[in-house]
Design a protein around this motif. Sequence first.
Motif, short mmCIF file in Angstrom:
data_model
loop_
_atom_site.label_atom_id
_atom_site.label_comp_id
_atom_site.label_asym_id
_atom_site.label_seq_id
_atom_site.Cartn_x
_atom_site.Cartn_y
_atom_site.Cartn_z
N PRO A 332 0.83 -1.22 0.00
CA PRO A 332 0.00 0.00 0.00
C PRO A 332 0.86 1.26 0.00
O PRO A 332 2.02 1.24 0.42
CB PRO A 332 -0.80 -0.13 1.30
N THR A 333 0.27 2.37 -0.45
CA THR A 333 0.96 3.67 -0.47
C THR A 333 0.37 4.65 0.54
O THR A 333 0.96 5.68 0.81
CB THR A 333 0.88 4.27 -1.87
N VAL A 334 -0.83 4.33 1.07
CA VAL A 334 -1.48 5.17 2.07
C VAL A 334 -1.60 4.37 3.36
O VAL A 334 -1.97 3.19 3.33
CB VAL A 334 -2.88 5.63 1.60
N PHE A 335 -1.30 5.00 4.51
CA PHE A 335 -1.31 4.30 5.79
C PHE A 335 -2.16 5.06 6.81
O PHE A 335 -2.28 6.30 6.74
CB PHE A 335 0.12 4.15 6.33
N TYR A 336 -2.73 4.28 7.76
CA TYR A 336 -3.55 4.87 8.81
C TYR A 336 -3.10 4.34 10.18
O TYR A 336 -2.66 3.19 10.30
CB TYR A 336 -5.03 4.53 8.61
N THR A 337 -3.25 5.18 11.20
CA THR A 337 -2.89 4.76 12.55
C THR A 337 -4.04 3.98 13.18
O THR A 337 -5.21 4.12 12.80
CB THR A 337 -2.56 5.96 13.44
N VAL A 338 -3.71 3.15 14.18
CA VAL A 338 -4.69 2.34 14.90
C VAL A 338 -4.55 2.65 16.38
O VAL A 338 -3.45 2.58 16.95
CB VAL A 338 -4.48 0.84 14.66
N GLY A 339 -5.65 3.02 17.04
CA GLY A 339 -5.62 3.33 18.46
C GLY A 339 -6.99 3.37 19.06
O GLY A 339 -8.00 3.02 18.43
N GLY A 340 -7.06 3.79 20.32
CA GLY A 340 -8.31 3.86 21.05
C GLY A 340 -8.08 4.31 22.46
O GLY A 340 -7.20 5.15 22.72
N ALA A 341 -8.80 3.73 23.42
CA ALA A 341 -8.69 4.14 24.82
C ALA A 341 -8.80 2.94 25.74
O ALA A 341 -9.50 1.97 25.44
CB ALA A 341 -9.77 5.16 25.16
N VAL A 342 -8.09 3.03 26.88
CA VAL A 342 -8.14 2.01 27.94
C VAL A 342 -8.89 2.59 29.13
O VAL A 342 -8.69 3.75 29.51
CB VAL A 342 -6.71 1.60 28.36
N SER A 343 -9.75 1.77 29.76
CA SER A 343 -10.49 2.18 30.95
C SER A 343 -10.46 1.08 31.99
O SER A 343 -10.39 -0.10 31.65
CB SER A 343 -11.94 2.53 30.60
N GLY A 344 -10.50 1.49 33.26
CA GLY A 344 -10.54 0.53 34.37
C GLY A 344 -9.22 -0.07 34.74
O GLY A 344 -9.17 -0.95 35.61
N LEU A 345 -8.10 0.39 34.15
CA LEU A 345 -6.80 -0.20 34.43
C LEU A 345 -6.29 0.26 35.79
O LEU A 345 -6.19 1.47 36.06
CB LEU A 345 -5.81 0.19 33.33
N LEU A 346 -5.95 -0.69 36.65
CA LEU A 346 -5.46 -0.38 38.00
C LEU A 346 -4.00 -0.75 38.21
O LEU A 346 -3.30 -0.13 39.00
CB LEU A 346 -6.31 -1.11 39.06
N GLY A 347 -3.55 -1.78 37.52
CA GLY A 347 -2.21 -2.30 37.78
C GLY A 347 -1.27 -2.07 36.62
O GLY A 347 -1.51 -1.29 35.70
N SER A 348 -0.18 -2.81 36.65
CA SER A 348 0.86 -2.71 35.63
C SER A 348 0.96 -4.03 34.87
O SER A 348 0.48 -5.05 35.33
CB SER A 348 2.21 -2.39 36.27
N GLY A 349 1.59 -3.96 33.69
CA GLY A 349 1.85 -5.17 32.93
C GLY A 349 1.00 -5.36 31.71
O GLY A 349 1.19 -6.32 30.96
N LEU A 350 0.03 -4.45 31.44
CA LEU A 350 -0.83 -4.61 30.27
C LEU A 350 -0.03 -4.37 28.99
O LEU A 350 0.63 -3.34 28.84
CB LEU A 350 -2.00 -3.63 30.34
N SER A 363 0.25 1.73 30.77
CA SER A 363 0.40 1.75 32.23
C SER A 363 -0.73 2.48 32.95
O SER A 363 -0.80 2.45 34.18
CB SER A 363 1.73 2.43 32.60
N ALA A 364 -1.61 3.16 32.21
CA ALA A 364 -2.70 3.91 32.85
C ALA A 364 -3.85 4.06 31.88
O ALA A 364 -3.72 3.87 30.66
CB ALA A 364 -2.20 5.28 33.31
N ASP A 365 -5.03 4.41 32.44
CA ASP A 365 -6.18 4.71 31.60
C ASP A 365 -5.87 5.86 30.65
O ASP A 365 -5.06 6.74 30.94
CB ASP A 365 -7.38 5.11 32.47
N GLY A 366 -6.55 5.86 29.50
CA GLY A 366 -6.39 6.95 28.56
C GLY A 366 -6.23 6.45 27.14
O GLY A 366 -6.38 5.25 26.85
N ASN A 367 -5.92 7.38 26.24
CA ASN A 367 -5.80 7.06 24.82
C ASN A 367 -4.48 6.36 24.51
O ASN A 367 -3.47 6.56 25.22
CB ASN A 367 -5.91 8.33 23.99
N PHE A 368 -4.47 5.56 23.45
CA PHE A 368 -3.25 4.90 22.99
C PHE A 368 -3.26 4.84 21.47
O PHE A 368 -4.32 4.88 20.83
CB PHE A 368 -3.13 3.48 23.57
N THR A 369 -2.07 4.76 20.87
CA THR A 369 -1.92 4.61 19.43
C THR A 369 -0.72 3.71 19.17
O THR A 369 0.35 3.90 19.75
CB THR A 369 -1.68 5.96 18.74
N PHE A 370 -0.89 2.71 18.31
CA PHE A 370 0.21 1.82 17.96
C PHE A 370 1.23 2.55 17.10
O PHE A 370 0.88 3.46 16.32
CB PHE A 370 -0.31 0.58 17.22
#
Length: 841
Positions: A332-350, A363-370
């Motif tokens: 492909p010549t056109v690319f798109y990012t992939v992401g979203g949001a995490v909720s309810g995360l209390l600990g570490s290791g995700l 490591s915490a709730d909020g938005n993420f993008t690969f």
Amino acid sequence: MKTVTIAALLSLLLAACGGKEEAPAPPATSATAVIGPAGGTLTGPDGVQVVVPPGALSQATTIGIARSSAGAPPALEAYPLSGPVYELTPHDLLFNVPVTIRAPIGSAPGTELLMASPGQSWTATSFTSANGIAEWRLNSFSWLVGAACAVPVGMFDDPWWCHHGRSVAQVAATPAGAMTQTKASPDPANGAFGSYRVDQPASLQLSALVKVPGNCFNVSVQFLRRRWTPPLNWTSPSVLAQTQTIATQSPAMTLSTVTSDLTGTASVTVPFSHLDGGQNQFVMVTSYDCPGVKYSPTPGGGLDTASWDPSKTVHRRLRGDAIIVEGNIPAPTVFYTVGGAVSGLLGSGLVLQDNGGDDLRVSADGNFTFATPVGAGLPYAVTVLTQPSSPAQVCTVQNGSGTASANVTNVAVSCVAAQVPKSWRGAGLLESIDEGDASEARVAFDGAGNAMAVWSQLTVATGKSQIWARRYLPATGWGTAEPIQAATSGDGWGPQVAFKTNGDALVAWQQIDGSLGNVWIRPFTASTSSWGTAALVSGGTVNAGSPQLAIDPGGNAMVVWPEGTFAAGVHVRARRLDASLGWGGVVPLDSAPSYANDPRVTLDAAGIATAVWVEENAAGTGSDVWAKRFVPGTGTGTGWGTATLLETNEGRTSRPAIASDAAGNVMVTWSQSDATSFTSAIYFNRFSAGQWGTATVVRSGEPYAFDCILAMNTAGDAVAAWQEDNGGDGASAWASRYLAGAWGTPQRIDDGVTLGAVSPQVGIGASGNAVAVWSKSGRIKSNRADAVTGWGTVEEIDPVTGSNADRPRLAVDAAGNAIAIWERAGTGVTPGADLWTNLLK
């Protein structure tokens, strides 16, 4: 397109001209037709037919069918031909889409459909059959023949010579136009379904059609992928590996009871993009366990060997089939990012992944993008690689997959506390009161996870049996056992316990005073942990049998019992407790001429009661299951409707079981014997939308299926368990689950090999997880069913060597916790049965 052969045309002309009568022309041995891109049908000798769909051919082609073995491979020793060989031409013609082929190959047991290409040996092909005509679909053809398996004289005692394992691979693409077939010749590298090229991003649906001998079990299919990287050979290890289990028959079925092979399908979906260039070989490996057999020949001359020992299990691994898919997709010549949001995360290791890679630690709730974008038109698939560990949580993904056509921002990852796996905590004494027998235990949960056990306890000093109770609280465990029936009263038997939502309870039992049985009941108040005054429920003048009890969340209760004698007649009676008005009068339920018994009752959240019982028919030749419903609001002693017959089968019924859900639906199961064959099956009927349905079989085909136990949760999911006796070798424990409005396939839930499992009990939690217990060889066994994955592995929950444990009872609460209670022979100076228990938590 219809074709008339030259021989047939000549016959028609002679008939039109008159003249002397001629002998009929011999059957045609060949037929041809020109078929183009629009498709068509050619019918040849003996009704062999090729149906070419539109688009299967790119240009007009002469298709031929001939009764001819010239050039075909020689017959296999173990598969003598059962009919003529048919030649389909052009040999190995590659169609754009599969064509349908029909041929008469015979219907003898063990008949196979064999196909071959020039220079290749015969290969078995999967097909469907009706009225002796086989039908199948392939992308190519050459020779075909039917072959009925022949057992050599030296192997006459091997009943499974003609049964063997097979796995046939198939592939489809979404969108369908992304994939084109490039080769159809069935060889070890390409598989029976050919080779393909993919020219645009797609999802591949790979499937394996599996056939094994009908008494085999633990059938599973492993999907593997290998890639070709020039100038190297196939790379290893596989980059795709997934195992799926095929639902199978019971491994306890003997060779004499299996009449056909077992078939099933396993499938997996694989994303395919420009990253999948070159050749990709997908291999389906089938594994299964079977009772030991001598030899099992496979078309092609190979032998699958094992030592003959019917008492042993032989594990087999069948390479199965393979498909080659060549990737030819431009980057492909056109690319798109992939992401979203995490909720309810209390600990570490995700750790999250996209498309099986591109690890992203969160490591915490909020938005993420690969970090790695996805090409336009390519799939993305977000998964959890590692769950949080401090504290332990389970995170799930929603909106995690799709095709990238813009930046993806709506992937939702939700985390909740991880549940500790439940386990049986260890067997222990429920009572150690006296050397007299403790028996007839029952146990029930309230809505908060508290429980109560009740039983009949013989006191040696007095020679009388009393009703005892013991309460369980999750925070403190079992309390003190105490008698709830006066020591000066008659013998107490058959206790039942039921809870209100707030933990208040009622206990009912049969009390025998001299020669007269009566039904008594005693209330328990949870807030004060105290017992109220016992009350006589039955009339007190006619012999009353063991009662059945139900209570609704508001404290209204219904008690049913059989009453009378065999000489004067036995009938079913009921009495209702209104939480505000007290006890109503005794009400007769049945209209049997002489005998009604086995009453059961349930109450739904609205206080509507449903009672069922078994009633002798007027002719005295059988018995039926009847039901009657009580709707509150018309008084304490009335409100019962008209009795309804739940089945119309001949024979005898026994042991009905009943349960209801939060919506007021009611389910009834029972054992039904056949009037002519004297076998018995498990039936059910369901009350929903204001009416009863039709009696339907849950389990049939076995000599004796009986003593069905039914449990139902508030959502309407249910599970039934019963005992089966095959009429000679012994008993086994079986179950079926009612999920999403339908019964699943009955499954044997004991170890599946040896016999002797009796008295199964079952319960179900709010999530649909089920628990079963039973007795076998003096020990108590258990199995658990996950709502999604089904039944698991058998556990021993009373593994004491030399114990004589039997008659288990079970209760399961909404959270899936369980209490099992059973009897075990005592070891004192005056040996009696003790009660033992185990907790699943």
